[in-house]
Design a protein around this motif. Structure first.
Motif, PDB file in Angstrom:
ATOM      1  N   SER A 129       6.194  -7.642  -1.105  1.00 13.44           N
ATOM      2  CA  SER A 129       5.395  -8.095   0.148  1.00 13.44           C
ATOM      3  C   SER A 129       5.106  -6.847   0.725  1.00 13.44           C
ATOM      4  O   SER A 129       3.786  -6.641   1.067  1.00 13.44           O
ATOM      5  CB  SER A 129       6.071  -9.039   1.050  1.00 13.44           C
ATOM      6  OG  SER A 129       6.334 -10.447   0.559  1.00 13.44           O
ATOM      7  N   ALA A 130       6.098  -5.817   0.980  1.00 14.54           N
ATOM      8  CA  ALA A 130       5.780  -4.608   1.578  1.00 14.54           C
ATOM      9  C   ALA A 130       4.906  -3.820   0.651  1.00 14.54           C
ATOM     10  O   ALA A 130       3.844  -3.058   1.309  1.00 14.54           O
ATOM     11  CB  ALA A 130       7.271  -3.958   1.844  1.00 14.54           C
ATOM     12  N   TYR A 131       4.892  -3.838  -0.620  1.00 16.37           N
ATOM     13  CA  TYR A 131       4.245  -3.193  -1.603  1.00 16.37           C
ATOM     14  C   TYR A 131       2.577  -3.610  -1.393  1.00 16.37           C
ATOM     15  O   TYR A 131       1.715  -2.713  -1.332  1.00 16.37           O
ATOM     16  CB  TYR A 131       4.497  -3.554  -2.855  1.00 16.37           C
ATOM     17  CG  TYR A 131       3.457  -2.921  -4.117  1.00 16.37           C
ATOM     18  CD1 TYR A 131       3.741  -1.839  -4.765  1.00 16.37           C
ATOM     19  CD2 TYR A 131       2.584  -3.994  -4.574  1.00 16.37           C
ATOM     20  CE1 TYR A 131       2.475  -1.309  -5.437  1.00 16.37           C
ATOM     21  CE2 TYR A 131       1.257  -3.369  -5.555  1.00 16.37           C
ATOM     22  CZ  TYR A 131       1.498  -1.858  -6.141  1.00 16.37           C
ATOM     23  OH  TYR A 131       0.610  -1.808  -6.868  1.00 16.37           O
TER      24      TYR A 131
ATOM     25  N   HIS B   1       1.370  -5.043   1.236  1.00 16.99           N
ATOM     26  CA  HIS B   1       0.766  -4.528   2.752  1.00 16.99           C
ATOM     27  C   HIS B   1       0.375  -3.182   2.662  1.00 16.99           C
ATOM     28  O   HIS B   1      -0.543  -2.740   3.141  1.00 16.99           O
ATOM     29  CB  HIS B   1       2.121  -5.066   3.472  1.00 16.99           C
ATOM     30  CG  HIS B   1       1.879  -4.364   4.891  1.00 16.99           C
ATOM     31  ND1 HIS B   1       1.005  -4.924   5.922  1.00 16.99           N
ATOM     32  CD2 HIS B   1       2.334  -3.283   5.598  1.00 16.99           C
ATOM     33  CE1 HIS B   1       0.997  -4.215   6.849  1.00 16.99           C
ATOM     34  NE2 HIS B   1       1.878  -3.213   6.940  1.00 16.99           N
ATOM     35  N   PHE B   2       1.397  -2.267   2.046  1.00 17.36           N
ATOM     36  CA  PHE B   2       1.128  -0.881   2.160  1.00 17.36           C
ATOM     37  C   PHE B   2      -0.338  -0.621   1.377  1.00 17.36           C
ATOM     38  O   PHE B   2      -1.072   0.410   1.731  1.00 17.36           O
ATOM     39  CB  PHE B   2       2.204  -0.099   1.557  1.00 17.36           C
ATOM     40  CG  PHE B   2       3.344   0.108   2.670  1.00 17.36           C
ATOM     41  CD1 PHE B   2       3.246   0.532   3.856  1.00 17.36           C
ATOM     42  CD2 PHE B   2       4.629  -0.338   2.221  1.00 17.36           C
ATOM     43  CE1 PHE B   2       4.119   0.514   4.824  1.00 17.36           C
ATOM     44  CE2 PHE B   2       5.814  -0.284   3.092  1.00 17.36           C
ATOM     45  CZ  PHE B   2       5.592   0.272   4.309  1.00 17.36           C
TER      46      PHE B   2
END
Length: 419
Positions: free
Chosen positions: A372-374, A376-377
């Motif tokens: 999810s962070a991947y 998002h970034f």
């Protein structure tokens, strides 16, 4: 011949076809430099041959899956052997889908070795058909495990493309601090892959030699009421015991290199299932992997990344970055369905609760949060290229720990998967 016997033969055929396909991919991309004719035509011709052979291997792998399913009467995803073979098959399916989208066979240079390693890793485990335990006897086993594995397979393709990007763009002639740091972590990633290969080689080598050692281990269990219970169990080793189980006695140990007894005892705090044997396996994996890595470094006289880097010339790094992102973007919703939503439905049916902080559940959540962070970034912060590729590599390391580390090291409700 029974369906299960046929499936074993089909699995072996798939393994060798994957190996041949990998060699053809290497010829396609490394051999184009020595082609006396048109290098582009050489690459296309051998790339097409490699894809046809790998697709034939996938067809044989699918035959293994369905004939074993028919022969056993249950979907073959209920233990480590079956699940890892299914994951390898899913990686090939994901690679084929990505190939159909981008028509770039270059990814096979890294996707095929990953599949081969996972297939070989699966073969380490017992291959007999094992009856399902009650918690697994559910339709949700099929939808949960298969969709979760398919999502992880797309993450694996994203990892392969991300690793190729790093090998393409990291310059081993760069002597700056940032350059040396990038070279170190890329080399460490390659070393970690070789450690897994070392584990496979060590297990098959000692298994082929018929090595065995056995110990009796005494355990003292004190329940919540203070009642003390002593149990004795036998622990079987197939690798020479550098570490013996905690509080155990030798039953039999075959000498190896003149050593006929363990060198150390596993720490007392390692009280999981077969903790001493697993620690011993980890140490042997590191020893074998380090030896293989050292021999390769001695043969090439340079870091492995520096050996591979020149072979990546002519490959557009932006293509690799795009393939890595798209593979992860496809895999993320599939993984979300399989590893979280379907898993929680199954947990409610099997154990009467949607969430219980079991280690496998926790690490599945960590994996989901990381990707999810991947995304998002990637989408909000514009992280592309080098940063995105490092995240793709790190993410699949987390996936591997969730699959291997949690199943085989950390005890929990999912420990049956390591049988």
């Amino acid at each position: 011949m029974s369906y299960v016997e046929f499936s074993s033969d089909a699995f072996l055929v798939a393994f060798f076809l994957y190996c041949f396909a990998f060699m053809f991919y290497v010829i396609a991309f490394a051999g184009k430099k020595w082609s006396n004719r048109d290098p582009i035509a050489h690459q296309r011709r051998w790339g097409r041959i490699a894809f046809i052979v790998s697709s034939t291997g996938l067809a044989s792998h699918l035959a293994f899956f369905f004939t074993r399913w028919i022969g056993s009467g249950q979907i073959p995803t209920s233990n480590m052997y079956e699940f890892m073979t299914f994951l390898a098959m899913s990686i090939m399916i994901a690679y084929t889908i990505v190939y159909a989208i981008y028509r770039k066979p270059l990814l096979g240079v890294f996707a095929l070795p990953l599949t081969i390693i996972i297939v070989a890793y699966a073969a380490v485990f017992p291959q007999e058909v094992q009856p399902l335990i009650p918690a697994l006897d559910s339709i949700w086993l099929k939808v949960h495990v298969t969709t979760a594995a398919l999502g992880e397979a797309f993450f694996a393709v994203g990892f392969a493309a991300g690793l190729m990007y790093l090998l393409r763009v990291i310059d081993y002639n760069d002597k700056t601090k940032n350059g040396r740091r990038a070279q170190f972590w890329l080399e460490f990633t390659l070393y970690s892959i070789i450690v897994i290969v070392g584990f496979i080689i060590a297990v098959f080598a000692f298994r082929g030699a018929g090595y065995e050692a056995e110990f009796t281990q005494e355990k003292v269990i004190i329940d919540s009421r203070g009642v003390q219970t002593e149990t004795t169990s036998n622990v079987h080793y197939t690798l020479p015991p550098i570490f013996k189980p905690y509080n155990s006695e030798i039953v039999s140990v075959q000498p190896f290199l003149g050593v006929d007894k363990p060198l150390f005892e596993a720490p007392s705090w390692m009280n999981g299932i077969n903790a001493g044997r697993k620690l011993n396996t980890v140490v042997w994996s590191i020893i074998a992997g380090t030896l293989i890595y050292g021999l390769l470094r001695l043969a090439f006289r340079k870091p492995l990344g520096a050996v591979i880097h020149p072979m990546m010339e002519g490959i557009d790094p932006e293509d690799l970055d795009e393939i890595s992102y798209r593979a992860i973007a496809i895999g993320f919703p599939v993984f979300t369905l399989g590893a979280l939503i379907f898993a929680m439905i199954w947990a409610e049916i099997a154990w009467g609760r949607f969430w219980g902080w079991d280690p496998k559940e926790v690490w599945a959540l960590i994996t989901w949060l990381f990707y999810s962070a991947y995304l998002h970034f990637r989408l909000s912060r514009g992280w592309q290229g080098l940063r995105s590729s490092w995240l793709a590599v790190i993410g699949f390391v987390i996936v591997l720990f969730t699959l291997i580390g949690v199943n085989l090291i950390i005890a929990g409700l999912h420990s049956y998967s390591g049988v």
